[in-house]
Each structure stands twice: as C-alpha cells, then as structure tokens.
Design an enzyme around this catalytic site. Structure first.
Site, PDB file in Angstrom:
ATOM      1  N   THR A  80       0.860  -1.173   0.000  1.00 11.05           N
ATOM      2  CA  THR A  80       0.000   0.000   0.000  1.00 11.05           C
ATOM      3  C   THR A  80       0.900   1.227   0.000  1.00 11.05           C
ATOM      4  OG1 THR A  80      -0.136   0.058   2.415  1.00 11.05           O
ATOM      5  CG2 THR A  80      -1.878  -1.142   1.255  1.00 11.05           C
ATOM      6  N   CYS A  81       0.539   2.218  -0.786  1.00 13.72           N
ATOM      7  CA  CYS A  81       1.280   3.477  -0.793  1.00 13.72           C
ATOM      8  C   CYS A  81       1.146   4.100   0.592  1.00 13.72           C
ATOM      9  CB  CYS A  81       0.718   4.413  -1.854  1.00 13.72           C
ATOM     10  SG  CYS A  81       1.454   6.071  -1.803  1.00 13.72           S
ATOM     11  N   VAL A  82       2.268   4.312   1.240  1.00 15.13           N
ATOM     12  CA  VAL A  82       2.245   4.761   2.632  1.00 15.13           C
ATOM     13  C   VAL A  82       1.561   6.117   2.788  1.00 15.13           C
ATOM     14  CG1 VAL A  82       4.584   5.732   2.595  1.00 15.13           C
ATOM     15  CG2 VAL A  82       3.597   4.979   4.756  1.00 15.13           C
ATOM     16  N   ALA A  85      -2.169   5.707   2.189  1.00 21.63           N
ATOM     17  CA  ALA A  85      -2.749   4.908   3.272  1.00 21.63           C
ATOM     18  C   ALA A  85      -2.934   5.737   4.538  1.00 21.63           C
ATOM     19  CB  ALA A  85      -1.869   3.687   3.550  1.00 21.63           C
TER      20      ALA A  85
END
Length: 131
Positions: A80-82, A85
């Site tokens: 997941t793109c931090v 997210a």
C-alpha cells in the site's frame, strides 16, 4: 510464449466499485495462465484493500482476504502506498509507532511502501497494469 512478470496497480477501493475485484480476477487469471505476479501496488483509494477492519456481509466476496490468500499462495508482494494509506486511515504497526498512534490496522500480508517501489516495478516487470 514464455511467462511474463506482472505488477498490478489498484486504485479502486476494496468495496464500492468493481476496480479492485476486476484486478483480483485478472491476477488470478494471469497466474492460472502460467505468468508470475510479482506485486500489487495499492494506490489512492486502493489502499483500503489493505485494512484489517473491513467486514463484508456474509453473502459477499471477502476481497481483502482473497488478496491475502493469493499473496501467500503465490508469493506476491502486497504494497500500500504509505502516504495514501495514512491519509485514509490505513496504518501499519511501524507507522502507528512513528506517529504515536495507539492502534494499527494494516492487514497481515500487506506492507507499506513508497512510490519508489512502484517505479522499480515499472522498470523491472514485463508488464504493469492499472485498475
């Protein structure tokens, strides 16, 4: 034809539209055809696929769990793109600690990563497909 390597980019939420489910079906199909799915990068609203707190109705397909099973069975990285997210309340244990949050909710098997991970996939995989 020799097998190809793939990364999928999923921008659709876990529920609410068909994008993430279509990506999952595509992933299953390409694996069944002998190709290798290296990673799935969840971006924008797609990061909601990585929450451990979604609970579908008993008669609905559990998409978040399906991603976890697929990843474990076929050694696929779920990222997941931090930044996306965190904005949407999907937080890993490390990020919770870093931001002094009491809880985390990133589902098992998912990892938070930056856009550099996606850029690397674009350079190293045969195909990158966005949903």
């Amino acid at each position: 034809m020799s097998p190809l390597t793939y990364t999928l980019v999923v921008t659709g939420s876990v529920y609410g539209n068909q994008s993430a489910r279509t990506a999952y079906q595509f992933a299953s199909s390409l694996i069944n055809q002998g190709h290798r799915l290296v990673s799935v990068f969840f971006y924008q609203d797609g990061v909601t696929n990585g929450t451990s707190l979604s609970v579908p109705a008993n008669d609905e397909f559990d998409l978040a769990n399906a991603w976890q099973v697929l990843a474990q069975k076929h050694n696929v990285r779920l990222e997941t793109c931090v930044a996306a997210a965190l904005r949407r309340g999907v937080v890993s244990q490390d990020e919770a600690s870093q931001h002094n949050l009491k809880q985390h909710n990133l589902a098992n098997g998912f990892h938070q990563a930056g856009l550099g991970s996606l850029a690397e996939a674009m350079l190293t995989q045969n195909r990158v497909v966005q949903f």
